[in-house]
Design an enzyme around this catalytic site. Sequence first.
Site, PDB file in Angstrom:
ATOM      1  N   LYS A  82       0.818  -1.211   0.000  1.00  0.00           N
ATOM      2  CA  LYS A  82       0.000   0.000   0.000  1.00  0.00           C
ATOM      3  C   LYS A  82       0.860   1.273   0.000  1.00  0.00           C
ATOM      4  CE  LYS A  82      -1.013   0.276   5.017  1.00  0.00           C
ATOM      5  NZ  LYS A  82      -0.503   1.623   5.282  1.00  0.00           N
ATOM      6  N   ASP A  83       2.154   1.151   0.286  1.00  0.00           N
ATOM      7  CA  ASP A  83       3.063   2.300   0.223  1.00  0.00           C
ATOM      8  C   ASP A  83       3.612   2.536  -1.180  1.00  0.00           C
ATOM      9  OD1 ASP A  83       2.824   2.752   2.940  1.00  0.00           O
ATOM     10  OD2 ASP A  83       4.600   1.566   3.452  1.00  0.00           O
ATOM     11  N   ARG A 130      -8.111   8.754   3.731  1.00  0.00           N
ATOM     12  CA  ARG A 130      -9.114   7.729   3.467  1.00  0.00           C
ATOM     13  C   ARG A 130      -9.870   7.384   4.744  1.00  0.00           C
ATOM     14  NH1 ARG A 130      -9.102   2.543   4.817  1.00  0.00           N
ATOM     15  NH2 ARG A 130      -6.933   2.701   5.484  1.00  0.00           N
ATOM     16  N   ARG A 131      -9.145   7.181   5.830  1.00  0.00           N
ATOM     17  CA  ARG A 131      -9.797   6.878   7.102  1.00  0.00           C
ATOM     18  C   ARG A 131     -10.580   8.083   7.614  1.00  0.00           C
ATOM     19  NH1 ARG A 131      -4.225   4.251   8.831  1.00  0.00           N
ATOM     20  NH2 ARG A 131      -4.547   2.122   8.086  1.00  0.00           N
ATOM     21  N   ARG A 148       1.600  10.754  13.249  1.00  0.00           N
ATOM     22  CA  ARG A 148       2.607  10.102  12.426  1.00  0.00           C
ATOM     23  C   ARG A 148       3.538   9.264  13.296  1.00  0.00           C
ATOM     24  NH1 ARG A 148       4.822  12.112   8.051  1.00  0.00           N
ATOM     25  NH2 ARG A 148       5.797  10.058   8.056  1.00  0.00           N
ATOM     26  N   ARG A 154       2.996   5.653  17.619  1.00  0.00           N
ATOM     27  CA  ARG A 154       1.636   6.178  17.577  1.00  0.00           C
ATOM     28  C   ARG A 154       0.820   5.671  18.778  1.00  0.00           C
ATOM     29  NH1 ARG A 154      -0.446   4.937  11.625  1.00  0.00           N
ATOM     30  NH2 ARG A 154       1.474   3.737  11.431  1.00  0.00           N
ATOM     31  N   CYS A 241      -1.895   8.788  -1.049  1.00  0.00           N
ATOM     32  CA  CYS A 241      -2.208   9.226   0.309  1.00  0.00           C
ATOM     33  C   CYS A 241      -2.823  10.623   0.347  1.00  0.00           C
ATOM     34  CB  CYS A 241      -0.933   9.214   1.164  1.00  0.00           C
ATOM     35  SG  CYS A 241      -0.236   7.571   1.420  1.00  0.00           S
TER      36      CYS A 241
END
Length: 308
Positions: A82-83, A130-131, A148, A154, A241
């Site tokens: 996904k990166d 997205r979230r 971040r 986190r 992103c």
Amino acid sequence: MKELIRIGTRGSRLAMWQAHEVQKQLEAAFEGLKTEVVVIQTKGDKILDVALSKIGDKGLFTKEIEQALLDGGIDLAVHSLKDMPTELPEGLQLAGVLPRGEVRDVFLSRDGRRLHDFSGNDKVGTSSLRRQSQLLNHYPYLQLVDIRGNVQSRIQKMQDGYCEGLIMAGAGIQRLGLEDLITEYLPISTMLPAVSQGAVCFQIREDDEEIWPFVEAISDGSTWQRVMAERAFLRTLEGGCQVPIACYTELHDGLMEIQGLVASLDGTKLLREKCICMPDEATELAIELAEKLLASGGEALLKEIRGA
């Protein structure tokens, strides 16, 4: 045949888990093979005080590793898929994926409350647009704060009082053995995952024919078929992103279901479509699904977001 394979990766605990999993599977499949994990720091690892959407995400967590691959310093790069940008540097290609892990996002809270128990006084941390958009669509009263850092940092920020809850990828939490911290798994109906979430990929040089037998031996064909369709959806929307886009594929009784989403930043506009097709048609139908979303208002939404 190669006697030593040098595996390039980021240095976070999660990235190291991914690299060591690839290392373990290679050595199990090829008796006597030697492997070495090479840690490479990326731009995304260095800049931790700026939101991902404000940095620009093309190659944020991959560029330095890809350069080492091009320069011959490593033979194989391992990434969280996904990166990965949809356009790769000339001379490099994706060559396979491990079997996909957990695809859902998860909610963690300091006091064990579930997401629907939160009020407008509670802060929820996320680094993903997205979230953010999907959360606000369902819970418009929430206070969302950018957060971040790696998984552990986190979580520590939450426990130190920066926020009351966190939304994170379930696969990373599971791979680090932190499942006990998960308050709830968010259903796909509430939180459509990021493109190729939960998938670990291998990247190689296009001209390195020696490496192919190794990556083919440990790559999962079903996962590959699914994530390639999702990446075709993303590429059609020219997303990343910086825009709230989601896509998820799933196999049911020999058929592929594809779900796609485009949303406004504040969650007030959310376009979501799905289709069902044969697996060998998935990439083509994912592109058609993206084009349908663009035509039904997605293009205007994305222009507005990019302009902002």
